[in-house]
Motif scaffolding. Structure first.
Motif, PDB file in Angstrom:
ATOM      1  N   UNK A   3     -21.444 -18.524 -36.614  1.00 23.45           N
ATOM      2  CA  UNK A   3     -21.328 -18.117 -35.214  1.00 23.45           C
ATOM      3  C   UNK A   3     -19.912 -17.573 -35.008  1.00 23.45           C
ATOM      4  N   UNK A   4     -19.679 -16.350 -35.474  1.00 21.05           N
ATOM      5  CA  UNK A   4     -18.323 -15.795 -35.521  1.00 21.05           C
ATOM      6  C   UNK A   4     -18.230 -14.450 -34.807  1.00 21.05           C
ATOM      7  N   UNK A   5     -17.032 -14.129 -34.344  1.00 18.92           N
ATOM      8  CA  UNK A   5     -16.679 -12.769 -33.942  1.00 18.92           C
ATOM      9  C   UNK A   5     -15.797 -12.218 -35.056  1.00 18.92           C
TER      10      UNK A   5
ATOM     11  N   UNK B 256     -13.067 -15.206 -35.832  1.00 18.47           N
ATOM     12  CA  UNK B 256     -12.780 -16.141 -34.747  1.00 18.47           C
ATOM     13  C   UNK B 256     -14.107 -16.634 -34.185  1.00 18.47           C
ATOM     14  N   UNK B 257     -14.071 -17.755 -33.506  1.00 19.91           N
ATOM     15  CA  UNK B 257     -15.320 -18.368 -33.046  1.00 19.91           C
ATOM     16  C   UNK B 257     -15.999 -17.506 -31.991  1.00 19.91           C
ATOM     17  N   UNK B 258     -17.321 -17.517 -32.006  1.00 25.51           N
ATOM     18  CA  UNK B 258     -18.147 -16.698 -31.117  1.00 25.51           C
ATOM     19  C   UNK B 258     -18.240 -17.410 -29.763  1.00 25.51           C
ATOM     20  N   UNK B 259     -17.266 -17.173 -28.916  1.00 26.36           N
ATOM     21  CA  UNK B 259     -17.215 -17.737 -27.565  1.00 26.36           C
ATOM     22  C   UNK B 259     -16.031 -17.115 -26.846  1.00 26.36           C
ATOM     23  N   UNK B 260     -15.949 -17.325 -25.558  1.00 26.23           N
ATOM     24  CA  UNK B 260     -14.751 -16.969 -24.817  1.00 26.23           C
ATOM     25  C   UNK B 260     -13.972 -18.250 -24.557  1.00 26.23           C
ATOM     26  N   UNK B 261     -12.743 -18.086 -24.107  1.00 26.46           N
ATOM     27  CA  UNK B 261     -11.892 -19.245 -23.854  1.00 26.46           C
ATOM     28  C   UNK B 261     -12.557 -20.188 -22.846  1.00 26.46           C
ATOM     29  N   UNK B 262     -12.610 -21.458 -23.224  1.00 27.94           N
ATOM     30  CA  UNK B 262     -13.193 -22.460 -22.344  1.00 27.94           C
ATOM     31  C   UNK B 262     -14.674 -22.683 -22.551  1.00 27.94           C
ATOM     32  N   UNK B 263     -15.321 -21.836 -23.359  1.00 25.28           N
ATOM     33  CA  UNK B 263     -16.757 -21.957 -23.630  1.00 25.28           C
ATOM     34  C   UNK B 263     -16.958 -22.547 -25.018  1.00 25.28           C
ATOM     35  N   UNK B 264     -17.955 -23.410 -25.195  1.00 21.79           N
ATOM     36  CA  UNK B 264     -18.294 -23.843 -26.556  1.00 21.79           C
ATOM     37  C   UNK B 264     -18.805 -22.665 -27.387  1.00 21.79           C
TER      38      UNK B 264
ATOM     39  N   UNK C 180     -21.233 -20.322 -29.334  1.00 22.98           N
ATOM     40  CA  UNK C 180     -22.635 -20.039 -28.998  1.00 22.98           C
ATOM     41  C   UNK C 180     -23.565 -20.753 -29.975  1.00 22.98           C
ATOM     42  N   UNK C 181     -24.712 -21.138 -29.448  1.00 24.69           N
ATOM     43  CA  UNK C 181     -25.697 -21.863 -30.244  1.00 24.69           C
ATOM     44  C   UNK C 181     -26.953 -21.032 -30.453  1.00 24.69           C
ATOM     45  N   UNK C 182     -27.512 -20.486 -29.371  1.00 17.75           N
ATOM     46  CA  UNK C 182     -28.784 -19.782 -29.433  1.00 17.75           C
ATOM     47  C   UNK C 182     -28.584 -18.268 -29.414  1.00 17.75           C
ATOM     48  N   UNK C 183     -29.607 -17.493 -29.814  1.00 14.47           N
ATOM     49  CA  UNK C 183     -29.526 -16.038 -29.666  1.00 14.47           C
ATOM     50  C   UNK C 183     -29.253 -15.614 -28.219  1.00 14.47           C
ATOM     51  N   UNK C 184     -29.819 -16.359 -27.261  1.00 12.47           N
ATOM     52  CA  UNK C 184     -29.575 -16.023 -25.859  1.00 12.47           C
ATOM     53  C   UNK C 184     -28.115 -16.240 -25.483  1.00 12.47           C
ATOM     54  N   UNK C 185     -27.511 -17.347 -25.953  1.00  9.40           N
ATOM     55  CA  UNK C 185     -26.064 -17.573 -25.729  1.00  9.40           C
ATOM     56  C   UNK C 185     -25.256 -16.395 -26.272  1.00  9.40           C
ATOM     57  N   UNK C 186     -25.628 -15.963 -27.475  1.00 12.75           N
ATOM     58  CA  UNK C 186     -24.886 -14.886 -28.132  1.00 12.75           C
ATOM     59  C   UNK C 186     -25.004 -13.581 -27.356  1.00 12.75           C
ATOM     60  N   UNK C 187     -26.198 -13.264 -26.872  1.00 11.86           N
ATOM     61  CA  UNK C 187     -26.388 -12.016 -26.121  1.00 11.86           C
ATOM     62  C   UNK C 187     -25.594 -12.045 -24.815  1.00 11.86           C
TER      63      UNK C 187
ATOM     64  N   UNK D 155     -18.356  -9.541 -22.619  1.00 17.29           N
ATOM     65  CA  UNK D 155     -17.060  -9.278 -23.252  1.00 17.29           C
ATOM     66  C   UNK D 155     -17.037  -7.847 -23.800  1.00 17.29           C
ATOM     67  N   UNK D 156     -15.948  -7.496 -24.440  1.00 17.65           N
ATOM     68  CA  UNK D 156     -15.829  -6.167 -25.051  1.00 17.65           C
ATOM     69  C   UNK D 156     -16.271  -6.148 -26.513  1.00 17.65           C
ATOM     70  N   UNK D 157     -17.087  -7.117 -26.932  1.00 14.27           N
ATOM     71  CA  UNK D 157     -17.706  -7.037 -28.257  1.00 14.27           C
ATOM     72  C   UNK D 157     -18.615  -5.805 -28.274  1.00 14.27           C
ATOM     73  N   UNK D 158     -18.477  -4.958 -29.298  1.00 11.02           N
ATOM     74  CA  UNK D 158     -19.206  -3.680 -29.301  1.00 11.02           C
ATOM     75  C   UNK D 158     -20.508  -3.713 -30.097  1.00 11.02           C
ATOM     76  N   UNK D 159     -20.606  -4.639 -31.055  1.00 11.97           N
ATOM     77  CA  UNK D 159     -21.795  -4.739 -31.891  1.00 11.97           C
ATOM     78  C   UNK D 159     -22.184  -6.210 -32.013  1.00 11.97           C
TER      79      UNK D 159
END
Length: 611
Positions: A430-432, A556-564, A566-573, A579-583
């Motif tokens: 679960x990474x950026x 880096x971890x797949x989340x924004x500051x203050x957020x756990x 992500x666990x599910x595909x829906x969390x990730x989407x 955010x400014x994640x492009x892909x």
């Protein structure tokens, strides 16, 4: 078949783990399900997950093991309040009702919750492990060593703050302890509070801030705050601290010693003073850890060291410890904090309480720490479709090539594959991800993706077979728990003008061929990626290497500051759209931001309470 459920809960980072016949089947933190960072509540969702992963019905649980002993902790609280009275009355008034209502009779609470939340009807046997024994068991039993010294360091458990144990085969025995209120973890937390960060979550910010400063207060700390002995044992002068009796970590005398009041995070800026304070407490921490470990190496003459407890997440100190060479072999539990106590408590029951033999895995028994939930391709496609996502399904070879191309084009990539990691680090599940060769990427990721302080460093993931060509590191570091320097041949020489920069101004200077992960002191927190434990992540980085010649990516971890994380595909989407994640790459689904419905975007900047 013996099924053991380990539980860590009711302080911070609640978690559950399932051990079946001594094998770790699954483990997860409750925060990943509730989306509440450091969730301390009863880990109902985590328990549901680990049981489902093991195909175990609640009534098939043989043992439930809690990670500490509430009566001992209550005894410590009462004795501390009596010792400092009449100070501490407000703290006493706040904590006692909670203890008497909920925390003290935890067996009854656990039984009630297991019946209500899991539908338990047949009672398993309940066991309670001591806090630091849980830490020690989490470090030793999954380790690759038949025999080892086990060092645990944290804030405080019941009474202990530091313990030394000897692990041999299936036996683990604590041989030395240091007791509350003398605590390296609480010393570091005191400085975390003093520099304006949140205790129990902001300590890593102090560690990240330290290289911007100079340790000019180290001698003052060692002279006034701590009586440090040659063997690493110490006492803290409690007249400077407030954690035994008050609601803060430090007091006015502490502030007067350093000449400034504690920083108010919402009002006071970070200055060079705070960077120097951070550098100083980091230097003191390293000094204490090295004194302890050198003394243990001399005394016991055992070449293997295992580490756990919150202080074991101080990867800068871990790097110094590895290079010091007192212990040739070091293994650190990736979930070194309280969450890992769930694994430790369960494994302690299997080996120590039930007397079962231990089979040592030469790599380790943590399976890369990929112990959390995973989602089939069908479920991923279903969740994304329900969320309104536009995606393309690609076969592996095309997926890796397209993702590597996106990275090489300087795009931030959300990478969601396989089982979720257990512990605080994202390790390619679960990474950026981003291109480490970009000079602007650190600042971009911090400000536009993570919404956090610009000084925070990012870690590199490097192919295990290439690590020594890019970093001054020979040994594996699969859990991102060791800091090493970027290889000298990859560094850029700094001009005299650049060398004279102070504080945050150092951030804008490119220091190596991979500036996005090179900290201001040329260091990096390394994760070595191994084909055996994460073949898909290894394949992606290999594709990036083939395209660019660089076997390293920013992770880096797949989340924004203050957020756990992500666990599910829906969390990730949701995180992708906010955010400014492009892909975004989930399983074999490939999503481009410019193809998504912009009305699905949710503002993340103020969504979570800042850590």
């Amino acid at each position: 078949m013996t099924n053991i459920l380990g539980i860590s809960a009711f302080y911070h980072d609640s978690a559950a783990a399932l051990i079946v016949d001594g094998n770790i089947i699954a483990a997860a933190q409750e925060e990943r399900f509730t989306r509440k960072k450091h969730d301390a509540g009863y880990p109902a969702h985590a328990i549901d997950f680990v049981l489902a992963e093991g195909n175990i019905a609640p009534d098939d649980i043989d043992y439930v093991v809690f990670y500490d002993k509430p009566f001992l902790k209550f005894e410590r609280l009462l004795e501390t309040y009596v010792a400092v009275a009449p100070k501490g009355l407000n703290s006493f008034r706040m904590s006692m009702p909670v203890w008497l209502r909920e925390k003290l009779f935890q067996k009854d609470l656990l039984i009630k919750q297991l019946k209500e939340k899991q539908g338990l009807t047949k009672m398993p046997e309940f066991l309670f492990s001591e806090h630091h024994f849980s830490h020690a068991a989490s470090a030793f039993y999954p380790s690759p060593f038949e025999k080892a010294i086990v060092l645990t360091l944290d804030g405080v458990g019941e009474w202990a703050t530091t313990t030394v144990a000897i692990g041999d085969g299936n036996n683990l025995e604590i041989v030395k302890e240091l007791y509350f209120p003398h605590s390296l973890g609480l010393l570091y937390s005191a400085f975390t509070y003093y520099t304006g960060f949140r205790v129990n979550s902001g300590e890593y910010k102090v560690m990240g801030l330290a290289p911007y400063g100079t340790p000019k207060y180290k001698d003052l700390i060692l002279e006034k705050l701590i009586d440090l002995k040659e063997d690493g044992s110490f006492k803290l002068d409690q007249t400077y601290f407030n954690y035994t009796s008050g609601l803060t970590m430090t007091n006015r005398k502490f502030a007067e010693l350093f000449g400034q009041p504690a920083r108010r995070p919402d009002k006071d800026p970070l200055t060079q003073f705070h960077m120097d304070i951070a550098a100083s407490v980091q230097a003191v921490t390293e000094e204490i850890v090295l004194r302890i470990t050198r003394g243990l190496a001399r005394e016991y003459n055992i070449p293997n060291l295992c580490l756990a407890g919150g202080v074991a997440l101080n990867c800068v100190a871990n790097g110094k410890l590895l290079r010091d060479g007192a212990f040739p072999n070091i293994w650190i539990q990736p979930a070194a904090g309280d969450a890992g106590g769930a694994i430790g408590a369960a494994m302690a029951a299997w080996h120590q309480e039930l007397g079962n033999e231990r089979v040592v895995d030469p790599s380790d028994a943590m399976q890369g720490s990929y112990l959390g939930p995973q989602y089939s391709q069908d479920i991923i496609e279903s969740e994304l479709s329900k969320a309104g996502a536009v995606f393309e399904v690609m076969e592996d070879r095309v997926l890796f090539e397209q993702t590597a191309s996106a990275l090489a084009e300087n795009k931030a990539v959300g990478w969601f594959q396989g089982r979720m990691e257990f512990g605080p680090r994202a390790l390619g599940g679960r990474s950026i991800l981003a291109d480490p060769r970009s000079a602007s990427m650190q600042k971009t990721l911090n400000l536009k993706v993570k919404f956090r302080e610009s000084f925070r460093p990012f870690a590199p993931s490097v192919l295990a077979e290439d690590v020594s060509d890019w970093f001054e590191q020979e040994t594996p570091s699969p859990y991102m728990l060791i800091v090493a320097d970027v290889h000298e041949k990859r560094r850029y020489k700094m001009t005299d003008e650049e060398k004279n920069l102070f504080g945050i101004d150092k951030l804008n200077v490119s220091r190596s061929e991979i500036p996005a992960i090179t900290h201001v002191d040329y260091s990096a927190r390394i994760q070595t990626v191994h084909k055996e434990t994460n073949p898909r992540y290894h394949a992606l980085i290999s594709a990036f290497k083939e395209k660019t010649g660089c076997p390293v990516v920013v992770n880096t971890s797949f989340n924004v500051r203050g957020e756990p994380i992500v666990n599910t595909p829906h969390d990730a989407f949701k995180c992708f759209m906010g955010t400014d994640i492009e892909v975004l790459v989930i399983g074999n689904c490939f999503l481009r931001k410019d193809q998504q419905d912009p009305t699905l975007a949710v503002s993340y900047e103020n969504k979570y309470e800042l850590d």
